[in-house]
Design a protein around this motif. Structure first.
Motif, mmCIF file in Angstrom:
data_model
loop_
_atom_site.group_PDB
_atom_site.id
_atom_site.type_symbol
_atom_site.label_atom_id
_atom_site.label_comp_id
_atom_site.label_asym_id
_atom_site.label_seq_id
_atom_site.Cartn_x
_atom_site.Cartn_y
_atom_site.Cartn_z
ATOM 1 N N ALA A 172 0.845 -1.192 0.000
ATOM 2 C CA ALA A 172 0.000 0.000 0.000
ATOM 3 C C ALA A 172 0.875 1.234 0.000
ATOM 4 N N LYS A 173 0.285 2.349 -0.344
ATOM 5 C CA LYS A 173 1.037 3.601 -0.289
ATOM 6 C C LYS A 173 1.401 3.912 1.163
ATOM 7 N N ALA A 174 2.431 4.684 1.358
ATOM 8 C CA ALA A 174 2.887 5.028 2.704
ATOM 9 C C ALA A 174 1.748 5.644 3.507
ATOM 10 N N GLY A 175 1.618 5.162 4.740
ATOM 11 C CA GLY A 175 0.572 5.685 5.610
ATOM 12 C C GLY A 175 -0.705 4.885 5.587
ATOM 13 N N ARG A 176 -0.799 3.912 4.696
ATOM 14 C CA ARG A 176 -1.997 3.083 4.605
ATOM 15 C C ARG A 176 -1.637 1.643 4.966
ATOM 16 N N ILE A 177 -2.478 1.021 5.766
ATOM 17 C CA ILE A 177 -2.295 -0.390 6.123
ATOM 18 C C ILE A 177 -3.651 -1.067 6.079
ATOM 19 N N TYR A 178 -3.631 -2.367 5.981
ATOM 20 C CA TYR A 178 -4.877 -3.135 6.058
ATOM 21 C C TYR A 178 -5.404 -3.070 7.488
ATOM 22 N N ARG A 179 -6.624 -2.652 7.629
ATOM 23 C CA ARG A 179 -7.247 -2.545 8.947
ATOM 24 C C ARG A 179 -8.361 -3.591 9.049
ATOM 25 N N HIS A 180 -8.057 -4.706 9.655
ATOM 26 C CA HIS A 180 -9.046 -5.757 9.822
ATOM 27 C C HIS A 180 -10.175 -5.271 10.710
ATOM 28 N N ASN A 181 -11.388 -5.566 10.321
ATOM 29 C CA ASN A 181 -12.556 -5.187 11.126
ATOM 30 C C ASN A 181 -13.413 -6.423 11.330
ATOM 31 N N PRO A 182 -13.469 -6.979 12.534
ATOM 32 C CA PRO A 182 -14.246 -8.194 12.780
ATOM 33 C C PRO A 182 -15.745 -7.994 12.610
ATOM 34 N N ARG A 183 -16.189 -6.738 12.532
ATOM 35 C CA ARG A 183 -17.616 -6.473 12.357
ATOM 36 C C ARG A 183 -18.073 -6.661 10.901
ATOM 37 N N LEU A 184 -17.135 -6.730 9.988
ATOM 38 C CA LEU A 184 -17.513 -6.887 8.572
ATOM 39 C C LEU A 184 -18.165 -8.251 8.345
ATOM 40 N N GLU A 185 -19.187 -8.245 7.498
ATOM 41 C CA GLU A 185 -19.875 -9.494 7.157
ATOM 42 C C GLU A 185 -19.585 -9.860 5.710
ATOM 43 N N LEU A 186 -19.389 -11.133 5.467
ATOM 44 C CA LEU A 186 -19.220 -11.610 4.112
ATOM 45 C C LEU A 186 -20.517 -11.413 3.333
#
Length: 365
Positions: free
Chosen positions: A349-363
């Motif tokens: 990712a571009k600098a300053g961005r990371i993957y932010r896992h969110n357990p509230r997300l639904e498939l």
């Protein structure tokens, strides 16, 4: 049966393009930023086997809206939609700054051209829903929840009404000015009379109200009483004429006007701004109605109301029963960002961005 009814009954999980009715030109990239279109073509030629994860977030405490619409957009226009894995929160969810609300995983060329449109959908719908939520919350500060009428028909292009009305519904307003605002969630528009009706009856509020009632006897009768800038006089005129039939009066005094009540009672002036719909005018109106036994007549106010102004009215226990709010609910003050943050299961990712896992997300099935 409208999809919203099926959703509320648990028969479907998301609204679809049967509700949203997208423009087919989306498929050919008509509404996509050209650099997204070019990127999809380059990736298709040089990196066709990529698997990226794109995540969407914003930077405020907010009420999410537009997730169903964004997912329907993807399902309708993405290429090889079965190649994509989508996770999302739901319309109406409370969200935090930088919280991931939607992720799309799959070959970039199959969906990347939709990024800007997804941002735009989420930004507008979430902004309106959050604005309405905050106003509805403000309208309960006295301890009693006052209804908020969404009156945004004159404050933006008419083509936005259905989506804005749905977002307003998600935010907590269940009374809206036009039928179009109610289209996606299955109700009818509501309203009484504009100043134009009174003008056509030469400023005679009683005659205008008589005509309205004769034409629409099934409606709750609410009379607009600020046309002559003499709210209390005209409110009492219609109350005396209609008695129990009159359900309410609406006050919409311009912020540049001072009601005639204050010229008759100059002794009350000096410690507040007497222009427009102000607390002292509404207190005086309630008192005048009550003194003649019209306790049942509700007071509706409109004209430049904001969250802050409603909070002030509620904190002062101003006897308002219903708030009508327009332009302030349509301010787009929440922006979403879509970022590619994973590439072939590795952080990229571009600098300053990371993957932010969110357990509230639904498939999304």
């Amino acid at each position: 049966m409208k999809e919203i009814e099926l959703k509320l009954q648990g028969k479907i999980k998301r609204l679809t393009n049967k509700t949203f009715k997208f423009d087919e030109r989306i498929r050919e990239g008509w509404f996509s930023a050209v650099y997204f279109l070019k990127t999809c073509e380059i990736v298709e030629s040089f990196k066709p086997d990529n698997i990226v994860t794109m995540q969407f977030f914003q930077k405020s405490d907010a009420v999410l809206c537009g997730s169903d619409e964004a997912i329907a957009l993807i399902k309708t226009f993405a290429k090889d939609v079965d190649s994509l894995e989508i996770h999302s929160l739901k319309d109406g969810d409370k969200i935090s700054p930088f919280e991931t609300v939607l992720t799309i995983k799959g070959p970039y060329q199959n969906f990347g051209f939709l990024e800007g449109m997804i941002d735009g959908i989420l930004a507008r719908r979430t902004s309106v829903a959050t604005n309405v939520y905050n106003v509805v919350k403000a309208a309960s500060k006295s301890g009693v929840q006052k209804p908020v009428i969404f009156m945004g028909d004159r404050d933006d292009h008419f083509a936005q009404q259905a989506g804005d009305g749905y977002a307003s519904y998600i935010g907590g307003s269940t009374a809206q000015a036009t039928h179009a605002m109610n289209e996606w969630w299955g109700k009818q528009g509501m309203g009484t009379m504009p100043h134009a009706l009174i003008q056509i009856f030469n400023g005679d509020i009683v005659e205008a109200t008589k005509a309205y009632h004769a034409k629409y006897p099934e409606d709750d009768l609410i009379s607009l009483v600020d046309y002559n800038n003499d709210v209390i006089t005209d409110a009492l005129k219609v109350a005396r004429e209609f008695g129990e039939t009159l359900k309410g009066v609406r006050v919409d005094t311009s912020r540049t006007m001072v009601d005639q009540y204050f010229f008759r009672n100059p002794d009350v002036l000096g410690s507040f701004d007497p222009r427009g719909v102000n607390p002292e005018l509404i207190f005086a109106l309630r008192k005048a109605l009550d003194e003649e036994g019209f306790h049942h007549v509700k007071i509706v106010v409109s004209g430049g109301f904001t969250k802050e102004r409603i909070e002030q009215f509620e904190e002062q226990r101003v006897p308002v029963d219903i708030y009508g709010v327009g332009s302030n609910l349509l301010k787009i003050n929440i922006g979403f960002t879509g970022d590619n943050v994973m590439m072939n299961e590795q952080h990229q990712a571009k600098a300053g961005r990371i993957y932010r896992h969110n357990p509230r997300l639904e498939l999304v099935e």
